[in-house]
Design a protein around this motif. Structure first.
Motif, PDB file in Angstrom:
ATOM      1  N   ASN A 242       6.841   5.635   4.303  1.00  0.00           N
ATOM      2  CA  ASN A 242       7.992   5.071   5.012  1.00  0.00           C
ATOM      3  C   ASN A 242       7.710   3.603   5.319  1.00  0.00           C
ATOM      4  N   PRO A 243       8.387   2.662   4.667  1.00  0.00           N
ATOM      5  CA  PRO A 243       8.085   1.237   4.901  1.00  0.00           C
ATOM      6  C   PRO A 243       8.432   0.771   6.302  1.00  0.00           C
ATOM      7  N   ALA A 244       9.284   1.525   7.003  1.00  0.00           N
ATOM      8  CA  ALA A 244       9.664   1.136   8.363  1.00  0.00           C
ATOM      9  C   ALA A 244       8.702   1.667   9.412  1.00  0.00           C
ATOM     10  N   PRO A 249       1.775   7.806   6.435  1.00  0.00           N
ATOM     11  CA  PRO A 249       0.742   7.914   5.394  1.00  0.00           C
ATOM     12  C   PRO A 249       1.251   7.368   4.067  1.00  0.00           C
ATOM     13  N   ARG A 250       0.354   6.780   3.308  1.00  0.00           N
ATOM     14  CA  ARG A 250       0.696   6.232   1.998  1.00  0.00           C
ATOM     15  C   ARG A 250       0.083   7.096   0.901  1.00  0.00           C
ATOM     16  N   GLY A 251       0.772   7.143  -0.246  1.00  0.00           N
ATOM     17  CA  GLY A 251       0.262   7.895  -1.376  1.00  0.00           C
ATOM     18  C   GLY A 251       0.827   9.296  -1.438  1.00  0.00           C
ATOM     19  N   ALA A 252       0.017  10.241  -1.906  1.00  0.00           N
ATOM     20  CA  ALA A 252       0.449  11.628  -2.056  1.00  0.00           C
ATOM     21  C   ALA A 252       0.250  12.387  -0.751  1.00  0.00           C
ATOM     22  N   ALA A 253       1.159  13.325  -0.482  1.00  0.00           N
ATOM     23  CA  ALA A 253       1.099  14.087   0.764  1.00  0.00           C
ATOM     24  C   ALA A 253      -0.170  14.923   0.860  1.00  0.00           C
ATOM     25  N   LEU A 281       8.619   3.264  -5.101  1.00  0.00           N
ATOM     26  CA  LEU A 281       8.029   1.968  -4.778  1.00  0.00           C
ATOM     27  C   LEU A 281       6.541   2.118  -4.465  1.00  0.00           C
ATOM     28  N   ALA A 282       6.201   3.115  -3.672  1.00  0.00           N
ATOM     29  CA  ALA A 282       4.794   3.328  -3.313  1.00  0.00           C
ATOM     30  C   ALA A 282       3.963   3.703  -4.533  1.00  0.00           C
ATOM     31  N   LEU A 283       4.541   4.501  -5.421  1.00  0.00           N
ATOM     32  CA  LEU A 283       3.819   4.902  -6.634  1.00  0.00           C
ATOM     33  C   LEU A 283       3.525   3.700  -7.519  1.00  0.00           C
ATOM     34  N   LEU A 284       4.506   2.813  -7.676  1.00  0.00           N
ATOM     35  CA  LEU A 284       4.308   1.615  -8.504  1.00  0.00           C
ATOM     36  C   LEU A 284       3.306   0.660  -7.864  1.00  0.00           C
TER      37      LEU A 284
END
Length: 490
Positions: A242-244, A249-253, A281-284
């Motif tokens: 979530n960019p906001a 958490p970033r990446g895979a759950a 976006l996070a994946l790229l």
């Protein structure tokens, strides 16, 4: 003259074309006020029938131009480029005419044999003036959707039926009839096989609108859809990427702390579509972070150019090497996340003022300089962004051309290969005076005359009122060096 009275016409196509232009010019100044209502309607029908027959004549002409690669005499690499740029039709109309020609014209095969039209019944209807190019485009659209497993005779019958109904229906009506025809040929989709799925697959980004947003168009194979679903199930879970939310958490759950993810999910008010957008976006971003350096190439890196005034005012639009426009307000976030190369240049002159982080690899400063100056392919009317270009030498490398900034220009692969010394090929040079100074000019090698030098304005629309082609001087002119020193701030 009576309507049924024969008119003596020349046989030469060029004379016929000139005669038709004269007739249309005369018709454009004709006074219709004296005509009766019946005559007005009859004239409208005659003109529409003539317009549709013109579509057929144009298709035959384009087939000959294509078979003989005549477009190269005008300095273009393909029939589409000639239509879109040479005749200034644009990509949409150029595609429409190519589709019409491919379906209704008599094209030559590799052995030089003239083949019958792909859609013979449709070609006859166009020749009769009963249907036009818009009908042909719809018929082509329907025929492409017929499964490969359908018997060729059934396929031919379908084309004949579509051409028949097109004589009485609008293009939209033909599309509706085509949908019914497809449902009849393959009601349960059982005939669609792997060949059809591979033929129909596509994924593309639409152009940016006034809000700089882009639509996505695509037709996914089952495999790609399945992979998307697996990725979204992990990366687009509520609370993830979530960019906001700085604590999201970033990446895979699967790699996230369960308690942290649960807390982030409670705060997440995004829709499913927004979560999937942010997951992509996070994946790229993760993929780009793992990618090794690309050396001289900038296509795999985030490179942004912006004017000094826009940067100072924190307003306006920056440009990436792939051609995407980015609001300057978001430029700071991009710089913080991706540490991009940033080229800043003068708003007034377009001359580079500062190149940040440009010395990481030996030849990258030159590529950054080309991006700041050219922004994309410098060939006339080419809209390829800088990320899809190569460093083009003038003179050519094989002829001793040096790898110096004042002897380089951005050119896409096709246009880079189009430069040569033969008729139909291009020559290039740097402009060193006038409002287009510092830009790369192109001109085709045409028989019997010297064409005008052309500067591509596609990537510099804001400079259109003051830009124009200027014939460059000889390469040895000392003013090139003087201009280069001024350009580099030496």
């Amino acid at each position: 003259m009576a309507a049924n009275q024969a008119v003596a016409l020349p046989d030469d196509p060029a004379e016929l074309a000139a005669l038709s232009e004269a007739v249309i010019a005369k018709l454009a100044t004709a006074a219709f006020t004296a005509s009766t209502e019946g005559q007005l309607l009859e004239t409208a029908e005659i003109l529409e029938r003539a317009n549709r027959r013109f579509d057929g004549a144009t298709s035959a002409l384009l087939a000959e131009i294509s078979d003989r690669s005549a477009y190269r005499k005008a300095g273009f690499l393909s029939l589409h480029a000639y239509l879109a740029g040479g005749l200034r039709l644009g990509d949409g109309e150029a595609k429409r005419r190519r589709i019409t020609g491919a379906g209704t014209a008599r094209l030559a095969n590799l052995q030089g044999e003239t083949l019958p039209p792909v859609f013979p019944a449709t070609a006859q209807a166009v020749a009769d003036g009963a249907i036009g190019a818009d009908h042909v485009v719809v018929i082509d659209e329907v025929m492409r959707k017929i499964p490969s497993a359908v018997d060729p005779q059934v396929r031919a019958g379908a084309e004949s039926r579509l051409a028949e109904v097109a004589r009485d229906l609008t293009p939209a009506g033909v599309r509706t009839a085509g949908h019914r025809l497809l449902a009849h040929l393959d009601p349960d989709g059982a005939l669609t096989d792997e060949r059809d799925r591979k033929r129909l697959r596509q994924f593309g980004l639409g152009g940016q609108d006034q809000r700089l947003m882009s639509k996505v168009r695509g037709y996914l194979t089952p495999e790609l859809r399945a992979r998307f679903e697996v990725m979204f199930d992990s990366w687009a879970k509520p609370g993830m990427n979530n960019p906001a939310d700085p604590a999201s958490p970033r990446g895979a759950a699967e790699a996230a702390d369960p308690a942290t993810l649960a807390a982030a999910a409670e705060r997440d008010d995004r829709s499913l579509g927004q979560r999937q957008h942010d997951a992509l976006l996070a994946l790229l971003e993760a993929e780009q972070a793992l990618r090794p350096g690309a050396g001289r190439a900038l296509s795999s890196e985030l490179v942004i150019t912006v004017t000094d005034r826009e940067l100072a005012e924190k307003a306006g639009v920056a440009l990436t090497a792939t051609g995407t426009r980015v609001p300057v307000g978001e430029l700071v976030e991009l710089a913080a996340d991706a540490t991009p190369h940033l080229a800043v240049f003068s708003h007034a002159t377009g001359q580079p003022l500062y190149l940040g982080r440009g010395s990481r690899l030996a030849n990258k400063p030159q590529r950054l300089m080309l991006f700041a100056r050219d922004r994309g392919c410098t060939a006339h009317h080419c809209n390829a962004p800088f990320a899809r270009t190569e460093a083009h030498h003038f003179p050519d490398w094989a002829d001793g051309g040096p790898t110096d900034v004042d002897h380089l220009g951005a050119a896409c692969g096709r246009h880079n290969r189009s430069v040569g010394k033969n008729v139909g090929e291009w020559e290039t040079q740097l402009v060193i005076d006038g409002p287009a100074r510092g830009r790369v000019a192109w001109r085709p090698r045409t028989p019997g005359r010297r064409a005008a030098w052309r500067v591509n304005q596609t990537h510099h629309a804001e400079l259109l009122p003051i830009q124009g082609p200027h014939a460059p001087p000889a390469p040895e002119d000392s003013r090139i060096e003087a201009h280069l020193e001024h350009l580099l701030g030496a």
